[in-house]
Write an enzyme that holds these catalytic residues in place. Structure first.
Site, PDB file in Angstrom:
ATOM      1  N   SER A   1       0.863  -1.191   0.000  1.00 50.10           N
ATOM      2  CA  SER A   1       0.000   0.000   0.000  1.00 50.10           C
ATOM      3  C   SER A   1       0.892   1.231   0.000  1.00 50.10           C
ATOM      4  CB  SER A   1      -0.845  -0.012   1.289  1.00 50.10           C
ATOM      5  OG  SER A   1      -1.517   1.218   1.461  1.00 50.10           O
TER       6      SER A   1
ATOM      7  N   TYR B   1      -2.340  -1.143  10.350  1.00 50.16           N
ATOM      8  CA  TYR B   1      -2.271  -1.247   8.885  1.00 50.16           C
ATOM      9  C   TYR B   1      -0.934  -0.723   8.377  1.00 50.16           C
ATOM     10  CZ  TYR B   1      -4.084  -1.043   4.064  1.00 50.16           C
ATOM     11  OH  TYR B   1      -4.283  -1.220   2.705  1.00 50.16           O
TER      12      TYR B   1
HETATM   13  P1  NAD Z   1     -11.528  -6.082  -0.297  1.00 51.10           P
HETATM   14  O1  NAD Z   1     -12.112  -5.958   1.061  1.00 51.10           O
HETATM   15  O2  NAD Z   1     -12.328  -5.695  -1.495  1.00 51.10           O
HETATM   16  O3  NAD Z   1     -10.988  -7.553  -0.541  1.00 51.10           O
HETATM   17  C1  NAD Z   1     -10.269  -8.234   0.433  1.00 51.10           C
HETATM   18  C2  NAD Z   1     -10.283  -9.698   0.118  1.00 51.10           C
HETATM   19  O4  NAD Z   1      -9.571 -10.387   1.154  1.00 51.10           O
HETATM   20  C3  NAD Z   1     -11.680 -10.296   0.072  1.00 51.10           C
HETATM   21  O5  NAD Z   1     -11.722 -11.284  -0.950  1.00 51.10           O
HETATM   22  C4  NAD Z   1     -11.815 -10.943   1.442  1.00 51.10           C
HETATM   23  O6  NAD Z   1     -12.724 -12.020   1.440  1.00 51.10           O
HETATM   24  C5  NAD Z   1     -10.400 -11.432   1.638  1.00 51.10           C
HETATM   25  N1  NAD Z   1     -10.062 -11.699   3.035  1.00 51.10           N
HETATM   26  C6  NAD Z   1     -10.339 -10.937   4.132  1.00 51.10           C
HETATM   27  N2  NAD Z   1      -9.928 -11.589   5.234  1.00 51.10           N
HETATM   28  C7  NAD Z   1      -9.393 -12.763   4.832  1.00 51.10           C
HETATM   29  C8  NAD Z   1      -8.823 -13.860   5.507  1.00 51.10           C
HETATM   30  N3  NAD Z   1      -8.751 -13.895   6.850  1.00 51.10           N
HETATM   31  N4  NAD Z   1      -8.391 -14.914   4.776  1.00 51.10           N
HETATM   32  C9  NAD Z   1      -8.493 -14.917   3.424  1.00 51.10           C
HETATM   33  N5  NAD Z   1      -9.031 -13.908   2.729  1.00 51.10           N
HETATM   34  C10 NAD Z   1      -9.470 -12.835   3.434  1.00 51.10           C
HETATM   35  O7  NAD Z   1     -10.170  -5.227  -0.219  1.00 51.10           O
HETATM   36  P2  NAD Z   1      -9.229  -4.602  -1.356  1.00 51.10           P
HETATM   37  O8  NAD Z   1      -9.366  -3.131  -1.267  1.00 51.10           O
HETATM   38  O9  NAD Z   1      -9.391  -5.293  -2.648  1.00 51.10           O
HETATM   39  O10 NAD Z   1      -7.812  -4.949  -0.726  1.00 51.10           O
HETATM   40  C11 NAD Z   1      -6.951  -5.946  -1.231  1.00 51.10           C
HETATM   41  C12 NAD Z   1      -5.538  -5.632  -0.777  1.00 51.10           C
HETATM   42  O11 NAD Z   1      -5.134  -4.374  -1.315  1.00 51.10           O
HETATM   43  C13 NAD Z   1      -5.380  -5.524   0.740  1.00 51.10           C
HETATM   44  O12 NAD Z   1      -4.159  -6.088   1.140  1.00 51.10           O
HETATM   45  C14 NAD Z   1      -5.379  -4.032   0.962  1.00 51.10           C
HETATM   46  O13 NAD Z   1      -4.695  -3.673   2.150  1.00 51.10           O
HETATM   47  C15 NAD Z   1      -4.645  -3.573  -0.276  1.00 51.10           C
HETATM   48  N6  NAD Z   1      -4.842  -2.166  -0.590  1.00 51.10           N
HETATM   49  C16 NAD Z   1      -6.090  -1.685  -0.866  1.00 51.10           C
HETATM   50  C17 NAD Z   1      -6.238  -0.347  -1.145  1.00 51.10           C
HETATM   51  C18 NAD Z   1      -7.575   0.256  -1.479  1.00 51.10           C
HETATM   52  O14 NAD Z   1      -7.656   1.486  -1.560  1.00 51.10           O
HETATM   53  N7  NAD Z   1      -8.608  -0.524  -1.699  1.00 51.10           N
HETATM   54  C19 NAD Z   1      -5.127   0.506  -1.124  1.00 51.10           C
HETATM   55  C20 NAD Z   1      -3.880  -0.024  -0.836  1.00 51.10           C
HETATM   56  C21 NAD Z   1      -3.756  -1.363  -0.572  1.00 51.10           C
END
Ligand code: NAD
Length: 258
Positions: free
Chosen positions: A140, A153
């Protein structure tokens, strides 16, 4: 030759887009989340139907060390290898550090950081034996910069960047690379929850919260798209990125240029 890819946390958001993109190249893809519902399996089936690739759903809870390692072991047993490992599963919780619930701290460190350690440790021996592998950690902008109220985080994502560099050094003499993608804000369910929470807390409408609060640090004033994060991931797993290792690619609309 199709490769075998695991994308953790891939029933939603960024992970889902990465799973679709890898399947689009014809790779065998393991879609993962912590639950085991018909809807989870339907996600994998929809990707398979849309791409013609072999895509299967496998339940494994990334908060549990044994599940992380079992996911890799199962995939190797079922498909012969894990060639591409995308550590994407992640959650968020927001509170000042002195009020941060211990269980939320532990959960974020487990899912956002330790899971990548466990899957990597389990996948590396096979990658080394075959002398090929690609590990992409979805970190991130918060792996490179801090924001208030996100102690767990930010700590976890900085940890992911550190893990990425260390694994890259340990595998530098092989055809294995390990890199991190550092997204800025991407409009996924994880961020939708933050928009709702901040709108309630500050008594502001959704548009104002997005512009002035959520995208405050993102100079582009636009969300990055899940497709853009998938595109960066596809680059890192490509042959063209063979010498790219131990680094981060920011997809953040200029956030970390500041
Ligand atoms: P999201 O909530 O849409 O998806 C998260 C996924 O992880 C889902 O499929 C959920 O079921 C799964 N998950 C949650 N807990 C779990 C567990 N215990 N075991 C297995 N799977 C699990 O989130 P996203 O925004 O797509 O985030 C994905 C990654 O990207 C994360 O690591 C997040 O920190 C990172 N990220 C997101 C953003 C953003 O702005 N959305 C920015 C930077 C980084």
């Amino acid at each position: 030759m199709p490769k075998v890819a695991i994308v953790t946390g891939s029933t939603s958001g960024i992970g889902l887009a990465i799973a679709e993109a890898l399947a689009g190249l014809g790779h065998i893809v393991i879609v993962n989340s912590f639950s085991d519902t018909a809807a989870d399996h339907a996600v994998a089936k929809a990707i398979a139907d849309g791409t013609g690739a072999k895509v299967v759903y496998r339940q494994a809870d990334m908060s549990k060390a044994e599940d992380c390692r079992a996911l890799v072991a199962w995939t190797e047993k079922e498909f012969g290898s894990v060639d591409i490992l995308v550590n994407n599963a992640g959650i968020q919780y927001v509170a000042p550090v002195e009020e941060f619930p211990i269980e939320q701290w532990n959960r974020i460190i487990a899912i956002n950081l330790s899971s990548a350690f466990h899957t990597t440790a389990a996948a590396l021996p096979g990658m080394k034996a075959r002398d090929w592998g690609r590990i992409v950690n979805i970190a991130s902008a918060h792996g490179l910069r801090a924001s208030p109220n996100k102690s767990a985080y930010v700590a976890a994502k900085h940890g992911v960047v550190g893990l990425t560099k260390t694994v890259a050094l340990e595998s530098a003499r092989s055809n294995i690379t390990c890199n991190a993608v550092c997204p800025g804000f991407v409009l996924t369910p994880l961020v939708e929850k933050q928009i709702d929470d901040r709108a309630k807390e500050l008594g502001l409408d959704r548009e104002t919260v997005i512009r002035d609060v959520i995208l405050e640090k993102q100079p582009s004033k636009k969300f990055a798209s899940v497709g853009e994060i998938a595109a960066a991931t596809l680059y890192l797993v490509s042959d063209g990125a063979a010498s790219v290792t131990g680094t981060t690619i920011s997809v953040d609309g200029g956030w970390t240029a500041q």
